[in-house]
Scaffold this motif. Sequence first.
Motif, PDB file in Angstrom:
ATOM      1  N   HIS A  43     -16.208  20.329 -29.913  1.00  0.00           N
ATOM      2  CA  HIS A  43     -15.210  20.091 -30.964  1.00  0.00           C
ATOM      3  C   HIS A  43     -15.886  19.915 -32.330  1.00  0.00           C
ATOM      4  N   GLY A  77     -17.244  18.097 -24.358  1.00  0.00           N
ATOM      5  CA  GLY A  77     -16.044  18.420 -25.129  1.00  0.00           C
ATOM      6  C   GLY A  77     -16.144  17.962 -26.572  1.00  0.00           C
ATOM      7  N   TRP A 105     -10.195  12.328 -25.934  1.00  0.00           N
ATOM      8  CA  TRP A 105     -11.359  12.359 -25.047  1.00  0.00           C
ATOM      9  C   TRP A 105     -11.929  10.940 -24.852  1.00  0.00           C
TER      10      TRP A 105
END
Length: 348
Positions: free
Chosen positions: A59, A55, A20
């Motif tokens: 996570h 994201g 990411w």
Amino acid sequence: MIRIKARAPTARGAVLPTIWGALAVGYKFGCPLARQEGLGARIVTSVVFFAVGTGLIFHVRRTLLRELRLARRAARVAQSVVLRPPPPRLDGLNVAAVQMSADRGASVGGDLYEAVATEHGVRVVMGDVRGHGLAALGTVAALLGSFREAAHDEPALTGVLRRLERALARHLRERARAEHPATGAPDPDHPVAEEFVTVLLLEIGAGGELTALNCGHPWPYRLSGTTVEPLTHAEPLPPLGPFPLPADLAPRPCGELGPAESLVLYTDGAEDARDARGRFFALPDVLRAAVRDQPASPQRVLRTLLTALLRHTGGTPTDDVALLVLRNERGPTAMVCGTVRPVTTTHR
């Protein structure tokens, strides 16, 4: 001492955040759109970085929830080994027990119980360690380990209690050294001075004879027919820990547990439980309701107690609670004081 550690981050767990981050940096410095000053370009850039941030947050959240589930699973396994469920039947006694922790989402606490059949009779321990949760589990483990050995080895109940006292003192010394290693003292004078444990020891003979040693613990209730009464009103000894046991220690005779009679052992979390208006839980009244219709099995008594207790506290008790019920179902004859008398019991 029992410790439950979280796992260290692994290379696999760092792959997704790295990807990411690389995508965000690559977009910022490698994409021509990210370097434009127009409104549309800024909106796209904001959306990209918002997606990257979201994201990463999901996570991290998933990783933390996984670690929490693993810690709780480890705690449940540790307690199942330390505070194992008693057998449903023990030398003619019907046995049922339950424990609830005051820590939300936890299954471990500072209460302890055990019942074992020995050549000296059925020996039972019920105790309450100061505090609750994982911090008290090490003390519970030390005391139960000592009791399970001493109950078989010691011919007198006095010897069992003295073994518990030594086990507690040894555990507190070891814990003090582990918590304060910089002191360098091989044997601290006052290890964990505020730590104490209430302990009740019971011995049930072949004829139902009851003897007890009590160190600061609530006396159990005897259920005989529809009658509910304390086993005795005698003054207990001080809890284990702050003061040494007296030299002239002797078990106290407490009558007998007759056929179809039950004993209800509990920790003070049951009696001290309060409702929203500050009223204490009426344990004797609930027990009378449980034995109103005979016979009352230990399992039924526990169900009635737990239902009433959770309703009284709104489902959130503020202290650990442990309950242990033993019912004398020895028969069809029982030896009492050298005589044989018939026993008729009905099971539910």
